[in-house]
Design a protein around this motif. Structure first.
Motif, PDB file in Angstrom:
ATOM      1  N   PRO A 289       0.982  -0.723  -0.252  1.00 46.06           N
ATOM      2  CA  PRO A 289       0.059   0.090  -0.666  1.00 46.06           C
ATOM      3  C   PRO A 289       0.940   1.209  -0.120  1.00 46.06           C
ATOM      4  CG  PRO A 289      -0.886  -1.685   1.476  1.00 46.06           C
ATOM      5  CD  PRO A 289       0.079  -2.566   1.135  1.00 46.06           C
ATOM      6  N   GLY A 290       0.808   1.855  -1.035  1.00 47.60           N
ATOM      7  CA  GLY A 290       0.944   3.429  -0.796  1.00 47.60           C
ATOM      8  C   GLY A 290       2.330   3.850  -2.137  1.00 47.60           C
ATOM      9  N   THR A 291       2.666   2.429  -2.841  1.00 48.63           N
ATOM     10  CA  THR A 291       3.618   1.685  -3.473  1.00 48.63           C
ATOM     11  C   THR A 291       2.897   1.331  -5.130  1.00 48.63           C
ATOM     12  OG1 THR A 291       5.012   0.802  -1.630  1.00 48.63           O
ATOM     13  CG2 THR A 291       5.487   0.370  -4.071  1.00 48.63           C
ATOM     14  N   THR A 292       4.294   2.453  -5.447  1.00 50.94           N
ATOM     15  CA  THR A 292       3.628   2.230  -7.082  1.00 50.94           C
ATOM     16  C   THR A 292       4.881   1.740  -8.269  1.00 50.94           C
ATOM     17  OG1 THR A 292       2.582   4.372  -7.446  1.00 50.94           O
ATOM     18  CG2 THR A 292       3.573   3.554 -10.169  1.00 50.94           C
ATOM     19  N   VAL A 293       4.686   0.486  -8.689  1.00 57.66           N
ATOM     20  CA  VAL A 293       5.957  -0.098  -9.383  1.00 57.66           C
ATOM     21  C   VAL A 293       5.482  -0.325 -10.795  1.00 57.66           C
ATOM     22  CG1 VAL A 293       6.541  -2.122 -10.526  1.00 57.66           C
ATOM     23  CG2 VAL A 293       5.798  -2.065  -7.904  1.00 57.66           C
ATOM     24  N   HIS A 294       6.872   0.779 -11.852  1.00 55.76           N
ATOM     25  CA  HIS A 294       6.489   1.237 -13.329  1.00 55.76           C
ATOM     26  C   HIS A 294       7.700   0.058 -13.685  1.00 55.76           C
ATOM     27  CE1 HIS A 294       5.816   3.687 -16.644  1.00 55.76           C
ATOM     28  NE2 HIS A 294       7.574   3.914 -16.906  1.00 55.76           N
ATOM     29  N   ILE A 295       7.601  -0.432 -15.053  1.00 51.63           N
ATOM     30  CA  ILE A 295       8.336  -0.998 -15.636  1.00 51.63           C
ATOM     31  C   ILE A 295       8.686  -0.318 -17.199  1.00 51.63           C
ATOM     32  CG2 ILE A 295       8.972  -3.199 -16.862  1.00 51.63           C
ATOM     33  CD1 ILE A 295       8.369  -3.564 -14.182  1.00 51.63           C
TER      34      ILE A 295
END
Length: 608
Positions: free
Chosen positions: A412-418
C-alpha cells in the motif's frame, strides 16, 4: 501491464519518530510481553512493554551522559541480539543516526563506512570487533567513543545516565520529526564500494504502516494466540531492522537468535515457538533438503516424494481457486493431503516450533515449487521484494491471493513501473533520500521521486511483479545473444547437491557455469551410494557426481532457448563464501570477484 499502484492506507505522518512506538506501547499495554531475551542459563525471559520502555529510557540517558548528541552518527557492529533492538530505539530517542555494520566486515570496509559516515561513536559486540575498529582508528579522527556489548556496555551506559532526568530524553525525542534521518545503511556492494543509503523516520514509518496494514492478520495463527517472531536475520540488513520495528509497532512478541545454522536455530524455534518467521530462500531450501536426506536415510524416500508431490498439487489447487481459475483441491486430493499431514507435514511443522504457520521471504528469488511445497504443508511463505533504498519492502504477496513464483503486488502506497528496457522503477513513501556524500549515485538512482532499481521484471494482469534479472548482470555472448543468468542459476541450485552456481559467458561464444557443492548433501550422497569419503579435489572429478550435476544443468536448460543454455560447466572444490569475498552478507554473488579469482577455470571452459 507497465504500471501498477496500490493506494496508501495511512496518511503520511506529520510529527514524531520511531522511538515513540516504544513509549506508546508502554502507555497502552504496559504489562504485555513485548520481547523475550535469554538469561545466562539460556532460558527465555519475558520483557514487558513497560520494562522495555524503561530500558530504552535508561540507555538513552546513558548515551546522552556519554556525549552522544542529536544528529550524531553511531555505528553498531554486532550479530542479531536483544541489545541491538534496545540500542536502536535508544539512539532514535535522542535523535542519533544509527549506522549498522555487518559483523563480518573487514577492517577496510569498517574504515570506509565509519569514515564516510563521520561516525562519532561505535558499539561493537565483542573483542574481535573492537580490534577490527582499533586497527583503523588512526584513520577515523571523528570517532571518540567505543563500547563493547560483551564487556558490559549495556550496564555501563545505563549506569552513566542515572543522574539525568527522564525529561531530557523526552525533549530530544519530541525534537525528532518524520524527516529526520533514522539510519544510514550501507549497501552490501556486489560491485564497487558500499553506498550509504540515507533513510528517514518517515521512510521506516511508511513501510511499516504498509506491512502492518496488510499482514497483521497473519502474524498469529489462531484467535487469542499472541503473535510472536524469532528474528535471526542480520539486524545489519534493512529487512531485519524493518521487521524489528513492525514487531514493536504491531505488538508482536520479538526474540533474537544470532546464529542461522540449524544446530543453533532449531532448538530456539522449538522452545520459543514463533507464530511467524522471517527468512531468505536459502534457509527454506536447507530445511527442505535436510528433510529429504533424513527420509532417504530412513528408507522412506518414496513416501516423502509422494508427500511432496501431494503438497505441491494441493497448494497449486488452492492457488487456482483463489484466482478463480480452478475449483480447488479435489476430494481425493484432500484425503491424500490429510493422510500426509499426519505422517509427514505435522513433523515438519513441529521442527519449526509447531505454531509457525506463515513466513516472509526476501533477498533473492524463491523457486515456485518450493513455495508451493511449504504452503502445502501448512506454512505459507509470502515472497517479497525490496531494496535497502526502499527501507526493505516494496512488493509482497498479499494474504489469501499468493502467486507463487512472483514477489507479489506493490505494498500500500507504492507504485511499480516497468521502464521501456524492462527496468523496475519504484515510487512510495519508503523510497530513500539518496546516497550519503554521493550526489552522482543519487542522481543515477532517483528521477523525480522514482527509484531506478537496476532490477529487471514484468507485471502481470493482476499487478504481480516477477523479477527476471539485474541490468548489470545481463550477459552478452560474442554472438550477440543477451542472457539473464539468474533463471539458470536458480534452477541449477535447485539440485540437492548444488550449493551455488554462477553463469558466465560475456563476450564468449556460449554460456558456461561454475558450480559449488553442498557439503552436507555430498556427505549424504556418498553414504547412500556406499562410496568412500574423498578429498575435495577427487570428489569434483567423480563421474557419478558429475552426472548428477549434469542433470541439474539439463533441467536448467529447459527454462531457456538453446542459444541461452549452459553448454559446459565445472565443479569447484571450494565454496563461494563471504570470508573469501565471493558473496555479500545477504548471500548475493559478487560476480566480478569470482570471475577474477577463477579466471583460469573459466578460460578452460572455452578451450574445447
Amino acid at each position: 501491464m507497465r504500471e501498477f499502484t496500490v493506494p496508501a492506507v495511512a496518511p503520511t505522518p506529520q510529527v514524531g519518530g520511531l522511538a515513540d512506538a516504544v513509549f506508546d506501547y508502554a502507555t497502552e499495554d504496559p504489562d504485555r510481553v513485548a520481547l523475550c531475551r535469554k538469561d545466562s542459563a539460556g532460558e527465555w525471559q519475558d520483557v514487558t512493554a513497560a520494562e522495555f520502555r524503561d530500558q530504552v529510557l535508561a540507555m538513552a540517558k546513558g548515551l546522552l551522559a556519554e556525549g552522544i548528541r542529536f544528529g550524531d552518527r553511531v555505528a553498531v557492529m554486532s550479530r542479531t541480539r536483544y541489545e541491538w533492538t534496545l540500542l536502536d530505539f535508544a539512539l532514535w530517542a535522542v535523535g542519533a543516526h544509527v549506522v549498522p555494520v555487518y559483523p563480518t566486515s573487514s577492517a577496510e570496509q569498517v574504515c570506509w563506512m565509519l569514515h564516510d559516515a563521520e561516525v562519532a561513536a561505535a558499539i561493537v559486540e565483542h573483542e574481535d570487533h573492537a580490534m577490527t575498529v582499533g586497527s583503523v582508528i588512526d584513520r577515523l579522527p571523528r570517532l571518540k567513543r567505543l563500547w563493547q556489548l560483551d564487556a558490559q556496555a549495556e550496564k555501563e551506559l545505563m549506569a552513566a545516565g542515572t543522574h539525568l532526568d527522564d525529561d531530557i530524553v523526552h525533549r530530544h525525542r519530541l525534537a525528532v520529526t518524520p524527516d529526520s534521518t533514522a539510519t544510514i545503511i550501507y549497501t552490501s556492494g556486489t560491485t564497487g564500494r558500499p553506498k550509504g543509503c540515507v533513510l528517514t523516520h518517515a521512510n521506516f514509518l511508511a513501510d511499516s504502516d504498509a506491512l502492518m496494514s496488510r499482514y497483521q492478520e497473519v502474524f498469529s495463527s489462531k484467535p487469542g494466540e499472541p503473535p510472536s517472531l524469532l528474528l535471526f536475520l542480520p539486524l545489519a540488513h534493512v529487512f531485519g531492522r524493518m521487521v524489528q520495528l513492525v514487531c514493536i509497532r504491531a505488538k508482536v512478541k520479538l526474540a533474537h537468535q544470532p546464529v542461522m545454522a540449524a544446530e543453533a536455530l532449531l532448538p530456539d524455534l522449538e522452545s520459543f515457538k514463533p507464530t511467524f518467521m522471517l527468512a531468505v530462500p536459502h534457509l527454506f531450501e536447507k530445511i527442505f533438503q535436510a528433510s529429504r536426506r533424513k527420509a532417504e536415510l530412513e528408507g522412506k524416500i518414496g513416501p516423502f516424494e509422494k508427500a511432496v508431490d501431494v503438497a505441491v498439487r494441493y497448494a497449486e489447487a488452492v492457488e487456482h481457486k483463489a484466482f478463480r481459475t480452478g475449483p480447488g483441491p479435489s476430494p481425493a486430493l484432500r484425503v491424500k493431503h490429510q493422510v500426509f499431514d499426519t505422517l509427514v507435514y505435522s513433523k515438519l511443522r513441529e521442527a519449526l516450533g509447531g505454531r509457525c504457520h506463515a513466513a516472509m521471504s526476501g533477498g533473492s528469488a524463491m523457486e515456485r515449487r518450493l513455495g508451493l511445497f511449504f504452503d502445502g504443508i501448512g506454512m505459507r511463505i509470502y515472497e517479497g521484494y525490496g531494496l535497502t533504498e526502499t527501507s526493505a519492502g516494496a512488493c509482497v504477496n498479499p494474504p489469501g491471493r499468493t502467486k507463487f513464483g512472483t514477489v507479489g503486488q506493490p505494498l500500500p502506497g507504492t507504485t511499480v513501473h516497468i521502464a521501456d528496457d524492462g527496468e523496475i522503477w519504484l515510487r512510495g513513501g519508503q523510497v530513500f533520500q539518496g546516497y550519503l556524500n554521493n550526489p552522482k549515485g543519487t542522481d543515477e538512482a532517483l528521477h523525480d521521486g522514482w527509484l531506478a532499481t537496476g532490477d529487471l521484471g514484468s507485471l502481470d494482469e493482476d499487478g504481480y511483479l516477477t523479477i527476471t534479472g539485474r541490468k548489470k548482470e545481463i550477459l552478452v555472448t560474442s554472438n550477440g545473444k543477451s542472457v539473464s543468468p539468474g533463471v539458470l542459476e536458480e534452477r541449477v541450485r535447485a539440485h540437492p547437491l548444488v550449493a551455488q552456481c554462477i553463469v558466465v559467458g560475456n563476450d564468449r561464444p556460449y554460456v558456461s557455469a561454475l558450480v559449488t557443492l553442498d557439503p552436507d548433501a555430498v556427505t549424504h550422497w556418498l553414504a547412500m551410494r556406499e562410496k568412500p569419503e574423498m578429498r575435495a579435489q577427487e570428489l569434483v572429478r567423480d563421474p557419478d557426481l558429475e552426472t548428477e550435476v549434469r542433470r541439474a544443468v539439463v533441467a536448467a536448460n529447459t527454462q531457456v532457448s538453446q542459444a541461452e543454455s549452459i553448454r559446459t560447466f565445472r565443479i569447484l572444490a571450494a565454496q563461494f563464501t563471504e570470508e573469501h569475498g565471493f558473496v555479500t552478507p545477504s548471500l548475493k554473488l559478487k560476480r566480478k570477484a569470482i570471475e577474477t579469482a577463477y579466471a583460469v577455470e573459466i578460460e578452460a571452459l572455452y578451450q574445447h
